[in-house]
Design an enzyme around this catalytic site. Structure first.
Site, PDB file in Angstrom:
ATOM      1  N   ARG A 205      68.513  57.268  53.699  1.00 52.88           N
ATOM      2  CA  ARG A 205      68.901  56.290  51.795  1.00 52.88           C
ATOM      3  C   ARG A 205      67.818  57.325  50.890  1.00 52.88           C
ATOM      4  NH1 ARG A 205      65.060  53.175  51.876  1.00 52.88           N
ATOM      5  NH2 ARG A 205      64.224  52.948  53.410  1.00 52.88           N
TER       6      ARG A 205
ATOM      7  N   TYR B  49      76.333  57.469  54.321  1.00 52.78           N
ATOM      8  CA  TYR B  49      75.629  57.348  55.579  1.00 52.78           C
ATOM      9  C   TYR B  49      73.847  56.333  54.946  1.00 52.78           C
ATOM     10  CZ  TYR B  49      72.209  58.311  58.831  1.00 52.78           C
ATOM     11  OH  TYR B  49      71.606  58.723  60.154  1.00 52.78           O
TER      12      TYR B  49
ATOM     13  N   LYS C 144      70.503  47.306  53.408  1.00 50.06           N
ATOM     14  CA  LYS C 144      69.976  47.214  52.238  1.00 50.06           C
ATOM     15  C   LYS C 144      70.219  46.424  50.664  1.00 50.06           C
ATOM     16  CE  LYS C 144      67.107  48.606  55.434  1.00 50.06           C
ATOM     17  NZ  LYS C 144      65.929  47.929  56.037  1.00 50.06           N
TER      18      LYS C 144
ATOM     19  N   HIS D 242      62.481  41.366  54.461  1.00 50.18           N
ATOM     20  CA  HIS D 242      62.862  42.815  55.064  1.00 50.18           C
ATOM     21  C   HIS D 242      61.965  42.743  56.776  1.00 50.18           C
ATOM     22  CE1 HIS D 242      62.168  47.698  55.378  1.00 50.18           C
ATOM     23  NE2 HIS D 242      63.284  47.285  56.396  1.00 50.18           N
TER      24      HIS D 242
ATOM     25  N   SER E  98      58.797  51.411  57.820  1.00 48.13           N
ATOM     26  CA  SER E  98      59.818  52.350  58.367  1.00 48.13           C
ATOM     27  C   SER E  98      58.935  53.007  59.736  1.00 48.13           C
ATOM     28  CB  SER E  98      61.000  53.370  58.102  1.00 48.13           C
ATOM     29  OG  SER E  98      60.460  53.854  57.160  1.00 48.13           O
TER      30      SER E  98
ATOM     31  N   CYS F 232      56.831  51.955  62.473  1.00 45.65           N
ATOM     32  CA  CYS F 232      56.797  51.383  62.646  1.00 45.65           C
ATOM     33  C   CYS F 232      56.612  50.878  64.325  1.00 45.65           C
ATOM     34  CB  CYS F 232      56.214  50.538  62.027  1.00 45.65           C
ATOM     35  SG  CYS F 232      54.886  51.531  61.042  1.00 45.65           S
TER      36      CYS F 232
ATOM     37  N   ASP G 170      65.919  43.379  61.323  1.00 40.97           N
ATOM     38  CA  ASP G 170      65.402  44.202  60.209  1.00 40.97           C
ATOM     39  C   ASP G 170      65.280  42.925  58.682  1.00 40.97           C
ATOM     40  OD1 ASP G 170      65.408  46.850  58.897  1.00 40.97           O
ATOM     41  OD2 ASP G 170      66.961  46.383  58.012  1.00 40.97           O
TER      42      ASP G 170
ATOM     43  N   ARG H 226      70.876  58.107  63.736  1.00 46.80           N
ATOM     44  CA  ARG H 226      70.658  56.039  64.060  1.00 46.80           C
ATOM     45  C   ARG H 226      71.537  56.043  64.946  1.00 46.80           C
ATOM     46  NH1 ARG H 226      67.713  52.855  60.584  1.00 46.80           N
ATOM     47  NH2 ARG H 226      66.930  54.631  59.030  1.00 46.80           N
TER      48      ARG H 226
HETATM   49  C1  OXD Z   1      65.035  50.809  56.413  1.00 48.04           C
HETATM   50  C2  OXD Z   1      66.047  50.535  58.011  1.00 48.04           C
HETATM   51  O1  OXD Z   1      64.703  52.869  56.172  1.00 48.04           O
HETATM   52  O2  OXD Z   1      66.485  49.772  58.269  1.00 48.04           O
HETATM   53  O3  OXD Z   1      63.691  50.271  56.529  1.00 48.04           O
HETATM   54  O4  OXD Z   1      66.934  52.100  58.320  1.00 48.04           O
HETATM   55 MN    MN Z   2      64.916  48.045  57.403  1.00 47.40          MN
END
Ligand code: OXD
Ligand code: MN
Length: 625
Positions: free
Chosen positions: A76, A215, A224, A244, A266, A268, A291, A383
């Site tokens: 991202r 991506y 998102k 989130h 992220s 964690c 998520d 991923r």
């Molecule tokens: C993030 C994801 O970056 O879920 O939070 O990919």
């Molecule tokens: Mn996320």
């Protein structure tokens, strides 16, 4: 072949919009996605023939592919993500703002002819279980078969979405990788236009326009972009919350169950927690989502949460039989792997998957790789994209259109110091303060600058589609809408505290269920989930089950209340895990005050009050420092 040109809907608005945008993009052909398995196979076939993907050994990973992206399109891009509200004040200080007219003019130019020589895929998708009052339909126009195939896994895609849509409005999502093909021009494996990536949101019109990247969150616009940034704006207006957060069900040995929602920045271990394999016999975690949580109030005054997605787009590196055995099981089949390494026998590999690396691999860029070559084999943001229903511990209620009742909300982060393993907020306003001020240390993998503390309120820093100060106010408002007794209790957790020797004090992973157990015992008699009376939980330390003791920062587990039976944890570790060090908290309070500054007069007074109350509670101990 993928040339279903017959529209699968009679929705006039949708038909006109597709026609209008197809003319702008000048696509060579149009394909209306129906979401069928046959279509998914055809999309994968297209990627394999085009060199975007290769099929993995079906004995190792059944019906799965490995995709390698352009090395410049791997994550991202927050700096190229924009909120284009009419007024910059509505985007707030945490977002990049652009004037909507200027942005549309720019993207109009970039989109003009962007799909020449390509197929335009019309991808209708439903976020949320069919029949849910919160479910929303988006339609994404894209020239990427990778995006269309990924949307099939991540959302309820195709005819199911059009059926849910009927004649209603949808969220229009425009997407092009920005690589038109001239007549006779040969395609590249991963077309993109990385220098000119733009991910733009128009909150007032509820539209998403994305250009240049294929991506993840830049391109899978349901996730998102729609389910957080645009849904947040809708939620605000309609009186619900788009968060989130993962959602999990937690059962005790007696079979009583509560649901929790948890926000983590992220890196964690959010996916790991969402499907945790309990280290405590009889205790069980089941996964509703990893998520995003959409939350609304039920008629019974409780807060209900649902997962709007249908798949997991998880970070592969670090996922192993130790850190997340349930994920390893679900990745055996029907998965798109992106930017992982390839083993000689046609399987995938990534850093952290096994104790040591294999002798030989092909890395994520397609080059030969050996352990001593000095490069990573998988990209740190590699991923897996896999259907949620494949998770061996998917919760039976994960598709319940009403969602699941939330008994507790957790805010977590990666903090080497200061923040105890767990503490409980005194009330909703204090919990909002805990969420608004949460922070995490950046990891070397994600930023190159390890250990820098970044405030990431509600883990929403890159995902809030409006002014973050207003977002805080919305959370505080919820506390006035429901009776205190039916509000979820709020907790801060930190699995990552380190001791003086720089080692982690807490074993983490499956042992984190011990923290969840204490939370369960705290909320179980609230009438907010299971009716598990504390006495019903006959465990070691039961005399203390669910007991807390107040501290300046919140309620900590009373001595003996955290079940550490069978865990070889030195008493000194426990002491350090729960230490509230006045000097550290004074520093924390100052840092929070600095962080508050950017919100100016849009920071709710109650958050200033919470900081003052924290300092007042700290005062006696500060005088002693
Ligand atoms: C993030 C994801 O970056 O879920 O939070 O990919
Ligand atoms: Mn996320």
């Amino acid at each position: 072949m993928l040339t279903n040109t017959t529209p699968l809907t009679s929705n006039r608005g949708l038909l006109d919009w597709v026609q209008d945008k197809a003319a702008l993009f000048q696509a060579e052909s149009i394909h209306w996605c129906d979401g069928s398995e046959t279509e998914y196979q055809a999309l994968c076939g297209l990627m394999v023939r085009g060199g975007t993907a290769l099929r993995l050994n079906p004995q190792k990973r059944f019906n799965s592919i490995l995709v390698r992206t352009d090395a410049r399109d791997v994550a991202r891009v927050e700096e190229r993500t924009f909120i284009c509200s009419r007024s910059p004040h509505d985007a707030g200080p945490t977002n990049n703002w652009r004037d909507p007219f200027a942005m549309k003019a720019l993207l109009g130019r970039l989109f003009d002819g962007a799909m020449r020589g390509r197929t335009l895929f019309v991808v209708p998708f439903l976020m949320g279980p069919p029949g849910s009052p919160l479910a929303r339909v988006g339609v994404q126009l894209t020239d990427s078969p990778y995006v269309a195939a990924s949307m099939k896994i991540m959302t309820r895609m195709g005819q199911v979405a059009l059926d849910a849509l009927g004649d209603e409005d949808f969220v229009p999502c425009l997407h092009s990788v920005g690589y038109p093909l001239l007549p006779g021009e040969e395609d590249v494996p991963w077309p993109c236009d990385p220098e000119r990536i733009v991910v733009a949101h128009f909150p007032e019109e509820r539209q998403i326009w994305s250009y240049g990247s294929g991506y993840g969150g830049n391109a899978l616009l349901g996730k998102k972009c729609l389910a957080l940034r645009i849904a947040g704006v809708m939620a605000r207006e309609e009186g619900w919350l788009a968060e989130h957060m993962l959602i999990l069900g937690l059962s005790n040995p007696a079979g009583e169950k509560i649901y929790l929602a948890a926000a983590f920045p992220s890196a964690c271990g959010k996916t790991n927690l969402a499907m945790l394999k309990s280290a405590l016999p009889g205790w069980k975690v089941e996964c509703v989502g990893d998520d995003i949580a959409w939350m609304r109030f039920g008629n019974d005054d409780r807060l209900y949460a649902l997962n709007p997605e249908a798949g997991f787009f998880g970070v592969a590196p670090g996922t192993s039989w130790r850190s997340n055995p349930h994920a390893m099981e679900m990745l055996r089949a029907n998965t798109i792997f992106t930017n992982t390494a390839l083993t000689p026998d046609g399987d995938v590999w990534w850093e952290g998957m096994t104790e040591g690396p294999p002798d030989k691999l092909v890395d994520w860029t397609g080059q030969e790789w050996t352990p001593d070559c000095g490069r990573r084999a998988a990209h740190p943001n590699a991923r897996f994209t896999t259907p949620a229903r494949q998770c061996p511990v998917i919760d039976p209620a994960w598709e319940d259109p009403r969602g699941v009742p939330i008994a507790a909300i957790l805010f977590g982060g990666r903090r080497a110091a200061t923040v105890p393993l767990v503490y409980e907020a005194f009330d909703w306003a204090h919990g909002t303060f805990v969420g608004a001020t949460m922070a995490s240390e950046t990891t070397a993998a994600s930023s190159g600058e390890a250990g820098r503390l970044r405030r990431d309120p509600f883990a929403m820093l890159p995902f809030c589609g409006y002014h973050m100060g207003d977002f805080f106010a919305d959370w505080l408002h919820v506390g006035h809408l429901l009776p205190a007794a039916s509000l979820p209790r709020v907790y801060a957790v930190n699995w990552f505290r380190k001791g003086e020797d720089d080692n982690f004090l807490w074993p983490g992973f499956g042992e984190n269920v011990r923290v969840l157990k204490w939370i369960f015992e705290r909320v179980a008699d609230d009438g907010n989930g299971a009716d598990a009376a504390q006495a019903g939980v006959a465990q070691p330390g039961a005399a203390q089950a669910g007991v807390a003791q107040p501290s300046a920062i919140g309620n900590l587990p009373a001595p003996g209340a955290l079940d550490v039976a069978g865990l070889d944890l030195p008493a000194e570790n426990l002491r350090q895990l729960f230490a509230v060090n006045p000097g550290e908290w004074q520093h924390e309070a100052q840092d929070i005050l600095d962080f508050y500054e950017m919100f100016d007069d849009r920071l709710p007074d109650e958050l200033h009050d919470e900081l003052e109350s924290l300092l007042a509670r700290m005062k006696p101990s500060l005088q002693m420092v």
